[in-house]
Design a protein around this motif. Sequence first.
Motif, PDB file in Angstrom:
ATOM      1  N   ASN A 204       6.631  -8.594   4.641  1.00  0.00           N
ATOM      2  CA  ASN A 204       6.236  -9.038   4.482  1.00  0.00           C
ATOM      3  C   ASN A 204       5.691  -9.836   3.355  1.00  0.00           C
ATOM      4  N   GLY A 205       6.378  -9.195   2.331  1.00  0.00           N
ATOM      5  CA  GLY A 205       6.426  -8.971   0.766  1.00  0.00           C
ATOM      6  C   GLY A 205       7.478  -8.612   0.197  1.00  0.00           C
ATOM      7  N   GLU A 206       7.656  -7.957  -0.846  1.00  0.00           N
ATOM      8  CA  GLU A 206       8.717  -7.753  -2.219  1.00  0.00           C
ATOM      9  C   GLU A 206       9.278  -5.822  -1.724  1.00  0.00           C
ATOM     10  N   PRO A 207      10.348  -5.599  -0.962  1.00  0.00           N
ATOM     11  CA  PRO A 207      10.330  -4.559  -0.447  1.00  0.00           C
ATOM     12  C   PRO A 207      10.256  -3.353  -1.637  1.00  0.00           C
ATOM     13  N   THR A 208      10.847  -3.636  -2.718  1.00  0.00           N
ATOM     14  CA  THR A 208      11.575  -2.750  -3.718  1.00  0.00           C
ATOM     15  C   THR A 208       9.984  -2.265  -4.540  1.00  0.00           C
ATOM     16  N   MET A 209       9.594  -3.573  -4.387  1.00  0.00           N
ATOM     17  CA  MET A 209       7.897  -2.742  -5.022  1.00  0.00           C
ATOM     18  C   MET A 209       7.277  -1.927  -4.598  1.00  0.00           C
ATOM     19  N   SER A 210       8.028  -1.296  -3.380  1.00  0.00           N
ATOM     20  CA  SER A 210       7.104  -0.092  -3.158  1.00  0.00           C
ATOM     21  C   SER A 210       7.386   1.339  -4.288  1.00  0.00           C
ATOM     22  N   PRO A 211       7.335   2.363  -4.678  1.00  0.00           N
ATOM     23  CA  PRO A 211       7.042   3.027  -4.897  1.00  0.00           C
ATOM     24  C   PRO A 211       8.063   3.902  -3.611  1.00  0.00           C
ATOM     25  N   GLU A 212       7.713   4.097  -2.813  1.00  0.00           N
ATOM     26  CA  GLU A 212       8.332   5.123  -1.695  1.00  0.00           C
ATOM     27  C   GLU A 212       9.352   4.448  -1.060  1.00  0.00           C
ATOM     28  N   PHE A 213      10.252   3.095  -1.789  1.00  0.00           N
ATOM     29  CA  PHE A 213      11.824   2.391  -1.035  1.00  0.00           C
ATOM     30  C   PHE A 213      12.568   3.459  -1.409  1.00  0.00           C
ATOM     31  N   PRO A 214      13.069   4.129  -1.998  1.00  0.00           N
ATOM     32  CA  PRO A 214      14.341   5.036  -2.526  1.00  0.00           C
ATOM     33  C   PRO A 214      14.067   6.298  -1.148  1.00  0.00           C
TER      34      PRO A 214
ATOM     35  N   PRO B 214       0.830  -0.772  -0.035  1.00  0.00           N
ATOM     36  CA  PRO B 214       0.080   0.128  -0.309  1.00  0.00           C
ATOM     37  C   PRO B 214       1.203   1.132   0.165  1.00  0.00           C
ATOM     38  N   PRO B 215       0.282   2.409  -0.111  1.00  0.00           N
ATOM     39  CA  PRO B 215       0.875   3.915   0.693  1.00  0.00           C
ATOM     40  C   PRO B 215       1.356   3.590   1.336  1.00  0.00           C
ATOM     41  N   ILE B 216       2.368   3.614   1.339  1.00  0.00           N
ATOM     42  CA  ILE B 216       3.792   4.044   2.234  1.00  0.00           C
ATOM     43  C   ILE B 216       3.722   5.812   3.490  1.00  0.00           C
ATOM     44  N   ASP B 217       3.238   5.144   4.336  1.00  0.00           N
ATOM     45  CA  ASP B 217       3.268   6.785   5.604  1.00  0.00           C
ATOM     46  C   ASP B 217       5.512   6.967   5.936  1.00  0.00           C
ATOM     47  N   LEU B 218       5.294   7.780   5.385  1.00  0.00           N
ATOM     48  CA  LEU B 218       6.779   8.187   5.413  1.00  0.00           C
ATOM     49  C   LEU B 218       7.525   9.179   6.838  1.00  0.00           C
ATOM     50  N   ALA B 219       6.274   9.452   6.757  1.00  0.00           N
ATOM     51  CA  ALA B 219       6.216  10.855   8.192  1.00  0.00           C
ATOM     52  C   ALA B 219       6.553   9.357   9.238  1.00  0.00           C
TER      53      ALA B 219
ATOM     54  N   GLY C 200      14.359  -9.642  -6.606  1.00  0.00           N
ATOM     55  CA  GLY C 200      15.206  -9.321  -8.081  1.00  0.00           C
ATOM     56  C   GLY C 200      14.644  -8.362  -8.560  1.00  0.00           C
ATOM     57  N   SER C 201      13.444  -9.259  -9.141  1.00  0.00           N
ATOM     58  CA  SER C 201      12.129  -8.597 -10.109  1.00  0.00           C
ATOM     59  C   SER C 201      12.219  -7.084 -10.148  1.00  0.00           C
ATOM     60  N   GLN C 202      12.408  -6.069  -9.295  1.00  0.00           N
ATOM     61  CA  GLN C 202      12.226  -5.236  -9.831  1.00  0.00           C
ATOM     62  C   GLN C 202      13.510  -4.085 -10.118  1.00  0.00           C
ATOM     63  N   MET C 203      14.826  -4.945 -10.222  1.00  0.00           N
ATOM     64  CA  MET C 203      16.534  -4.548 -10.347  1.00  0.00           C
ATOM     65  C   MET C 203      16.380  -3.429 -11.579  1.00  0.00           C
ATOM     66  N   TYR C 204      15.047  -3.764 -13.076  1.00  0.00           N
ATOM     67  CA  TYR C 204      15.687  -2.848 -13.750  1.00  0.00           C
ATOM     68  C   TYR C 204      14.840  -1.527 -13.916  1.00  0.00           C
ATOM     69  N   ARG C 205      14.388  -1.340 -12.720  1.00  0.00           N
ATOM     70  CA  ARG C 205      13.478  -0.174 -12.315  1.00  0.00           C
ATOM     71  C   ARG C 205      15.230   1.111 -12.041  1.00  0.00           C
ATOM     72  N   GLU C 206      14.982   1.899 -12.894  1.00  0.00           N
ATOM     73  CA  GLU C 206      15.916   2.747 -11.973  1.00  0.00           C
ATOM     74  C   GLU C 206      15.987   3.664 -10.569  1.00  0.00           C
ATOM     75  N   ARG C 207      14.650   3.683 -10.806  1.00  0.00           N
ATOM     76  CA  ARG C 207      14.960   4.033  -9.066  1.00  0.00           C
ATOM     77  C   ARG C 207      15.394   3.159  -7.916  1.00  0.00           C
TER      78      ARG C 207
END
Length: 277
Positions: A98-108, A55-60, A135-142
Motif C-alpha cells: 500500500n505504498g513504496e516498499p523501498t522507503m522502508s529502512p527494513e527493505f534489505p 512504519p517500523p517493520i516487525d521483521l520477525a 524508483g524514487s529510492q534507487m539512489y540509496r546504496e542499501r
Amino acid sequence: MDDHARDAAGFTYVYPVVSRRAGGVSVGINLNPNNACNWRCVYCQVPSLTRGGPPPIDLAQLEHELDTMLHDIVEGDFMATRVPEAARRLNDVAFSGNGEPTMSPEFPDAVARMRGLLARYDLLGRIKVVVITNGSQMYRERVQQALGVLRDMNGEVWFKLDRAPRDGYSEVNQVQLNRQAVSRHLAAAARNCRTWLQTCMFMREGKLPDDAEIQAYLDFVSEQMANGVKLEGVLLYGLARPSMQIEAPLLAAAPGDWMQSVADRIAALGLAVRLSA
C-alpha cells in the motif's frame, strides 16, 4: 475472479493474490500497512492513502507470516481449498503493498529473510521475485544492494514510468519529478537487477493522452536505451480496478484498440510489451 485483498490471509504484511487471468498465485509483501506513500498516483487503488513513509517493520512477524503462507501453499491445502484448479501454481513473491516498499529502512532485511524462506521451501530460482517500485529510492546504496540480492534469485524490478518525466510537477503521480533524477534511478535499477517499465494509461475527463504525450514517453524510453540502460520491456496496463483517490470520477479505462496501438508503438522501439488493458 481475482482476490487482491491485502488482508485476505488475516496478516499484517503478507497476503495472497489468486488470479485466474494470470493463471496462478502471487504472494504479496506489504511494507506499508499504514497506507502511506511518498507518491499519490491518481489511479491508486489504496483507500485512505496518505503521504509519508512506512512504519517500523516487525521483521520477525513478517518472516512468520511469510513462512506460514508458503507452508500453506507448498505443503498445505491452500491450493486445493482456495484456488481454482486452473490457477494452482505459485507464480511469484512480490513486494507490492500500500505504498513504496523501498522507503522502508527494513527493505534489505525483508529481502534477506524472504530469500531464506524461499531456500527452505526449495523455491529459489523456481519462482519469480518482484519489487514494484516508483524508483524514487534507487539512489540509496542499501536499496541497490538489496536489488543485487533479488537479481541472484530470479528477481525483477517493475519500475513505474507512467509518462515522460519533465522537470517539475507530474499530474499523474502528484509529485515533483526531475528528468535527470528519474534517468539516474532507472539506470541504477537496471544495473542491479532485471528491470521492466510499468506504465498505466487511462482516460481523464473523457480524453486520452494526446499524441505529443505518447511521443514524449517514447522519446524518453528511447533516450534511456540509447544511453545503455538495459530494459526487459514494458508492462502496459489500464484501469482494471477503480481508483480510490479523489480523481476517481474523472478517470476511465482507455479503449482496448487504443491501448494496443500504444503497445505497438512501444514494441517498435525494440522492446517486449505485455499488455493488460
